[in-house]
Design an enzyme around this catalytic site. Structure first.
Site, PDB file in Angstrom:
ATOM      1  N   ASP A 120      37.319  21.007  24.564  1.00 28.21           N
ATOM      2  CA  ASP A 120      38.868  20.978  24.372  1.00 28.21           C
ATOM      3  C   ASP A 120      39.012  19.472  23.605  1.00 28.21           C
ATOM      4  O   ASP A 120      39.924  19.298  22.862  1.00 28.21           O
ATOM      5  CB  ASP A 120      39.437  20.832  25.798  1.00 28.21           C
ATOM      6  CG  ASP A 120      39.858  22.106  26.249  1.00 28.21           C
ATOM      7  OD1 ASP A 120      39.481  23.079  25.473  1.00 28.21           O
ATOM      8  OD2 ASP A 120      40.387  22.105  27.243  1.00 28.21           O
TER       9      ASP A 120
ATOM     10  N   SER B  16      32.254  25.838  38.028  1.00 25.24           N
ATOM     11  CA  SER B  16      32.854  24.729  38.677  1.00 25.24           C
ATOM     12  C   SER B  16      33.032  23.472  37.787  1.00 25.24           C
ATOM     13  O   SER B  16      33.052  23.339  36.795  1.00 25.24           O
ATOM     14  CB  SER B  16      32.253  24.708  39.999  1.00 25.24           C
ATOM     15  OG  SER B  16      33.224  23.818  40.708  1.00 25.24           O
TER      16      SER B  16
ATOM     17  N   LYS C  39      34.670  29.628  37.286  1.00 34.44           N
ATOM     18  CA  LYS C  39      35.351  29.260  38.513  1.00 34.44           C
ATOM     19  C   LYS C  39      36.213  28.130  38.313  1.00 34.44           C
ATOM     20  O   LYS C  39      36.032  26.895  38.241  1.00 34.44           O
ATOM     21  CB  LYS C  39      34.357  28.960  39.625  1.00 34.44           C
ATOM     22  CG  LYS C  39      34.787  28.407  41.003  1.00 34.44           C
ATOM     23  CD  LYS C  39      33.533  27.928  41.968  1.00 34.44           C
ATOM     24  CE  LYS C  39      34.041  27.543  43.299  1.00 34.44           C
ATOM     25  NZ  LYS C  39      34.887  26.105  42.911  1.00 34.44           N
TER      26      LYS C  39
END
Length: 580
Positions: free
Chosen positions: A308, A297, A322
């Site tokens: 990223d 999460s 998740k």
């Protein structure tokens, strides 16, 4: 002119009729949905009423309704849940805040008795010299024999400033009375921070609850005073928490006005993009994030966003996967429901959600997103990353699993009990980072185990037992019994050497537990630093400037993250998890 005008009028009539027809269809559909909702609610209420009136035994109304609601939500996902009024305080403690009134200790039950499991530094229990392993006999004259964990916890908790009287028994010593004043207990989100090898700053974040970003910021400020060569953010086994806290933590390392995460769901008004809003505290130092299969999460938002944006190196194992966002909605009578309202997407556009709850098998079981349905995305520097399977690390470190003997010694509390005994015999141990159990002390531990029950079955023994079961069914066992008996005897003989064969890992667990007796959570971490492979890899990676640059630029094997080995890693992760 007149003809043209008539043509326009004639042309628009079908469109107008079609529009009216579409509106009528939509209204009919809405009315049909409304009818179905009303009908089903009426059926539910009628069933409840008839059962409540006519069932042969007395009914617990609140429990019956909760069971019904839980069953209704069970088919959605594990995160959509109903919280009745009786569970609100526990819910807030686990998912919102870490604050409550108490003594600063956790407990466990054994043989209908209550024992202290852990002590939190700086709170009433520690100040009163209550120790791990102490038996808690009474609380305010209430005998604790056969009390449940929840019942004892409720007795320990209360308003700040209130007196609480405890009867404590330590080993063979007489029972003593201790009077404590309850304090406001704030369990930290950052459970450890400081400097490790290579002059690297280390921050262990366990939760993303209230103030977690402030705690990371405070830890980072203290670390920066030591002019660190890099920062290690440890998110291993961090199950997540508040999304906004994750965004703030990313912002500590990433410039202002950068997209961190977007949430997208069915209700457009709840779709939102979270950007960094402040000047970062540390935008330049090398940064490593540690993750494992239990990092989930909000942990995956931080790890995925920093990966990223090519701001951090991710080290460890594939994260949990998740990618769902929950929101709580208040219900009547001080209850609430937590509902999954959206999926989240990190800066490259990928969603890390690994399980497809919307498309279950016929038996109701959940399936993983198929490899063929995974999509490629690009990081800021053009590295390839993939959705549908958590955050895959830039550098994979195989997670070592403890042997059966070690797990058994821990689960049967023999490690715990020996550490308690060790603390009684040794007033101090010095620096936990340097603490090593001597061979003579390990020999003393093996003597301590004599006569103790720590029997266990190895995986090989279980397979052998299955072989016996199946061959007995097929009436073939008599033919192989002689070989079976020989093999079983060899396995039993081999197990006798397990204490020596797995000496190093057993010593590791013993040292961690013993260090916690003197220095609590801090001691546990520092004693384990010398054994931590992921931490060592993080230090080596940041010291190797060429490798660091190669990873972030996506050179060579670092151009693609995860895809070639994703399926195999997923299988290995599943196998490892099933053995926990």
């Amino acid at each position: 002119m007149g003809t043209e005008k008539r043509k326009k009028v004639n042309y628009r009539k079908p469109a107008l009729f079609a529009g009216i027809f579409v509106v009528a269809i939509a209204a009919w559909g809405f009315n049909d949905d409304l009818f179905q909702i009303t009908k089903n609610l009426d059926v539910f209420a009628s069933v409840y009423k008839e059962v409540n009136i006519n069932y042969v035994d007395d009914i617990n109304s609140a429990k019956l309704v909760k069971t019904g609601v839980d069953a209704m939500l069970e088919g959605l996902d594990p995160y959509t849940e109903f919280v009745p009024e009786s569970e609100i305080e526990d819910y807030k403690l686990h998912y919102v805040s870490t604050q409550y009134g108490g003594i600063g200790a956790s407990i466990f039950l054994r043989d209908n008795k209550v024992y202290i499991a852990d002590i939190f530094t700086g709170f009433p229990a520690q100040k009163a010299d209550i120790r791990q392993g102490d038996q808690l006999v009474k609380i305010n004259d209430i005998d604790l024999t056969a009390k449940t964990n929840d019942q004892v916890s409720q007795l320990l908790k209360g308003s700040k400033g209130a007196t609480i009287r405890l009867l404590i028994k330590r080993g063979s010593e007489p029972v003593v009375e201790k009077n404590l004043i309850r304090d406001e207990i704030r369990q930290p989100n950052v459970v450890y921070s400081g400097m490790v090898d290579g002059n690297m700053g280390y921050i262990k974040l366990n939760k993303f609850l209230e103030n977690s970003a402030d705690e990371v910021s405070t830890a980072l400020a203290a670390i920066k005073k030591n002019n660190p060569n890099g920062i290690i953010l440890d998110l291993r086994s961090n199950g997540g928490g508040i999304l906004q806290e994750a965004v703030k933590i990313v912002n500590l390392f990433v410039a202002k006005d950068i997209t961190v995460v977007s949430q997208k769901g069915k209700v457009k008004e709840k779709n939102f993009t979270y950007n960094t809003v402040a000047t970062p505290m540390e935008p330049n130092l090398p940064l490593v994030v540690l993750v494992n299969s239990r990092s989930a999460s909000a942990s995956e938002i931080v790890a995925g966003a920093l990966q990223d944006l090519d701001r951090a190196i991710i080290i460890g194992q594939r994260s949990y996967g998740k990618g769902l966002v929950q929101q709580t909605f208040n219900l009547p009578y001080n209850s609430l429901v937590k509902i999954t309202i959206a999926k989240y997407f990190v800066p490259s556009g990928r969603c890390v959600q690994a399980l497809d709850y919307a498309h279950r098998k016929d038996d109701g079981s959940v399936i993983k997103v198929a490899d063929s349905l995974m999509h490629e995305f690009k990081t800021k520097n053009g590295r390839s990353v993939y959705d549908g399977s958590g955050v895959y690390p830039d550098i994979f470190v195989k997670q070592e699993r403890f042997a059966n003997i070690t797990q058994t010694l821990v689960s049967k509390l023999l490690i715990f009990d020996y550490a308690t005994q060790y603390r009684t015999a040794h007033p101090q141990i010095g620096d936990p980072r340097a603490f090593v159990l001597k061979d003579a002390e390990y020999a003393d531990f093996t003597k301590y185990l004599a006569g103790k029950n720590y029997s266990y079955s190895t995986f090989s023994e279980k397979i052998l037992d299955q072989l016996k079961t199946e061959t007995t069914k097929e009436k073939q066992f008599p033919e192989i019994q002689a070989e079976y008996d020989v093999l079983k005897a060899k396995m039993a003989a081999s197990k006798k050497n397990d204490l020596q064969l797995h000496k190093e890992e057993i010593k590791q667990v013993l040292e961690n537990e013993i260090a916690s007796r003197y220095f609590y959570e801090k001691g546990r971490y520092e004693a384990n630093f010398k054994y931590d492979k992921e931490l060592a890899q993080a230090v080596r990676t940041m010291q190797d400037k060429m490798q660091l640059a190669s990873i972030l630029k996506g050179e060579g094997s670092f151009k693609v993250i995860g895809k070639p080995v994703l399926a195999m890693a997923a299988k290995n992760d599943d196998k490892d998890d099933s053995e926990d």
